[in-house]
Design a protein around this motif. Structure first.
Motif, short mmCIF file in Angstrom:
data_model
loop_
_atom_site.label_atom_id
_atom_site.label_comp_id
_atom_site.label_asym_id
_atom_site.label_seq_id
_atom_site.Cartn_x
_atom_site.Cartn_y
_atom_site.Cartn_z
N UNK A 141 3.28 1.58 3.27
CA UNK A 141 2.83 0.66 4.31
C UNK A 141 3.51 -0.68 4.12
N UNK A 142 4.18 -1.15 5.16
CA UNK A 142 4.89 -2.42 5.08
C UNK A 142 3.91 -3.60 5.11
N UNK A 154 0.83 -1.20 0.00
CA UNK A 154 0.00 0.00 0.00
C UNK A 154 0.86 1.26 0.00
N UNK A 155 0.58 2.16 -0.92
CA UNK A 155 1.30 3.43 -1.03
C UNK A 155 0.27 4.54 -1.18
N UNK A 156 0.47 5.63 -0.43
CA UNK A 156 -0.45 6.76 -0.58
C UNK A 156 0.30 8.07 -0.35
N UNK A 157 -0.35 9.15 -0.78
CA UNK A 157 0.27 10.47 -0.73
C UNK A 157 -0.72 11.47 -0.16
N UNK A 172 8.71 6.34 11.02
CA UNK A 172 7.92 5.12 10.93
C UNK A 172 6.93 5.10 12.08
N UNK A 173 5.65 4.86 11.77
CA UNK A 173 4.63 4.91 12.80
C UNK A 173 3.50 3.94 12.47
N UNK A 174 2.63 3.76 13.42
CA UNK A 174 1.51 2.84 13.29
C UNK A 174 0.40 3.43 12.43
N UNK A 175 -0.15 2.62 11.51
CA UNK A 175 -1.36 2.96 10.76
C UNK A 175 -2.29 1.77 10.82
N UNK A 176 -3.55 2.00 10.48
CA UNK A 176 -4.56 0.95 10.62
C UNK A 176 -5.37 0.85 9.35
N UNK A 177 -5.64 -0.39 8.94
CA UNK A 177 -6.43 -0.61 7.75
C UNK A 177 -7.45 -1.71 7.95
N UNK A 232 2.96 -1.07 10.24
CA UNK A 232 3.82 0.11 10.35
C UNK A 232 4.06 0.67 8.97
N UNK A 233 4.08 2.00 8.92
CA UNK A 233 4.28 2.70 7.64
C UNK A 233 5.45 3.67 7.76
N UNK A 234 6.20 3.77 6.70
CA UNK A 234 7.30 4.73 6.63
C UNK A 234 6.81 5.98 5.90
#
Length: 461
Positions: free
Chosen positions: A121-122, A21-24, A85-90, A101-103
């Motif tokens: 997103x890793x 997953x990649x977003x901007x 790098x921090x936590x994201x949720x999907x 975790x996402x960079x």
């Protein structure tokens, strides 16, 4: 529009087809690009995600586009770093497997101004407690208390708050678990409910939670009336209109919300008793004191008190649920984040210490106002003690330097202690000679003996 160079088209195609997953995000936290993998991960089509603001808050409903967007929001500190790098949720959010975790890489112009954030997103899940992130991850922001509170609130909203619609019911203490169980029971029944608690404790919010948790197909309109300022004519008119529009036996039942019912004058109690009891209306009422207790004192109609007290929910003052203060403060803060202004991640431990030292006479309403004031003043990613109002600091100083407690002096006991000590000194000075000790004290020898016995100083009587 000019056609993109072949290399740019190839890059766009590679990103769009990437399995990660990649977003901007633009400078306003608006999602301006996400690839197919990102859309599939959060479970929302690309065209619905684009244009959503990714704000750091937990005010979400399960399955909503807003829930998906807020899950992608980076912690506010990311906007001030080079890479992090921090936590994201999907996904469905409530499932632990959807925490990754996402960079993040800030994109800046020539003057150093942030243009946006690129997020990758890793594929690995966020490490369990005790495990570490890969060493290759840039600028790791490890979970702290603020992050834990954020995740706890998010789970609460997605698992429970969609039913309750109220942040003020958050909390893991025994009081609030009991209150939520009572709200569930009240929502599942058609009984009248009385909510008792001090001002600012969330009585009206709890009543609304019961109303919204009731089966939508059976509930009619919610009609609030403030009994502290309610004119007699308005009460009669409101009850008559409800009785006329919703006669007994109908499939839809309106709900009358009577605020501060214990403030209702006796003559208006009789009106309510005569009309409401024979209508199809359901009553949710709030009071500072239990109606049955008031009826016992002759201050409230006994029949009305019984009718309205089928279910009684007692809300504690905030000072009795201090363990919930961090979660409540975080909830109020994230309500402000959700409005789209500046984003603040949470509170420092030192700020929480000061909130805990305060007595909260205004209960939840006062806490919400304190958080709002601190939010306006804060200029960093976390609220610090310097952002809190003066009243909080005064309470902290008072707790750090408490007033010495006044000791009560019982005169007779105090004089007996002095008498015993003087006798002991006189006997010591007379080297055990009782007659000489009696002369030193100005006493007769028999009286000295009685006092020696009384004070337990006579070894060989």
């Amino acid at each position: 529009m000019a056609r993109l160079p072949a290399s740019a088209r190839k890059l766009a195609r590679l990103i769009a087809e990437a399995s990660q997953p990649i977003y901007l995000l633009d400078h306003n936290s608006t999602l301006i690009f996400c690839n197919r993998a990102c859309a599939e991960w959060v479970g929302v089509p690309v065209e619905m995600l684009l244009g959503q603001r990714c704000l750091y808050h937990s005010q979400v409903e399960p399955g909503s586009v807003e829930a998906a967007a807020s899950g992608l929001a980076p912690p506010p500190e990311v906007w001030n770093s080079w890479a992090a790098t921090a936590l994201v949720t999907g996904g469905r959010f409530a499932q632990p497997l959807c925490r990754r975790w996402a960079s993040f890489w800030p994109l800046k112009d020539d003057e150093g101004e942030i243009l946006g954030l690129l997020a990758l997103v890793q594929e690995e899940d966020w490490p369990a407690e005790g495990e570490s992130l890969p060493s290759s991850a840039p600028g790791i922001l490890p979970p702290d208390e603020a992050a834990h509170l954020h995740e706890t609130l998010r789970r609460f909203h997605l698992e429970k708050a969609a039913r309750y619609r109220m942040d003020r019911l958050v909390g893991e203490g025994l009081w609030m678990r009991r209150v939520r169980a009572q709200v569930d029971a009240a929502a599942a029944s058609e009984a009248n409910v009385l909510i008792v608690g001090p001002p600012g404790s969330g009585r009206e919010h709890t009543a609304q939670a019961i109303y919204y948790a009731t089966d939508p197909s059976q509930r009619g309109p919610l009609v609030p009336l403030d009994c502290a300022i309610l004119p007699e004519e308005l009460l009669q008119q409101s009850l008559s209109n409800l009785h006329r529009r919703y006669p007994p036996g109908g499939s839809v039942r309106p709900t009358l919300l009577l605020l501060e019912l214990d403030q209702l004058p006796p003559e208006m109690q009789r009106i309510l008793e005569g009309i409401a009891a024979r209508s199809a209306v359901r009553v949710l009422a709030t009071a500072r004191t239990g109606l049955l207790d008031l009826a016992e004192q002759g201050l409230f109609s006994g029949e009305l008190a019984v009718w309205l007290s089928t279910i009684v929910i007692e809300l504690p003052p905030l000072a009795q649920r201090r363990q919930d203060i961090p979660l409540l403060a975080q909830a109020f803060l994230e309500q402000l984040n959700a409005q789209g202004g500046k984003q603040i991640r949470g509170f420092t431990p030192e700020a929480f210490d000061r909130l805990d030292a305060y007595d909260w006479p205004g209960n939840l309403d006062e806490l919400a106002q304190v958080v709002a004031d601190a939010y306006k003043k804060a200029d960093g990613p976390l609220i610090t003690p310097a952002d809190l109002p003066k009243t909080i600091h005064l309470a902290w100083e008072a707790a750090a330097y408490p007033r010495p407690t006044e000791q009560t002096i019982v005169l007779d006991e105090f004089l007996k202690k002095i008498e015993k000590e003087l006798i002991r000194r006189a006997v010591r000075q007379a080297k055990g000679n009782k007659a000489k000790a009696a002369r030193l004290l100005g006493l007769s020898r028999p009286r000295l003996y009685r006092l020696l016995v009384e004070h337990g100083l006579l070894e060989n009587p």
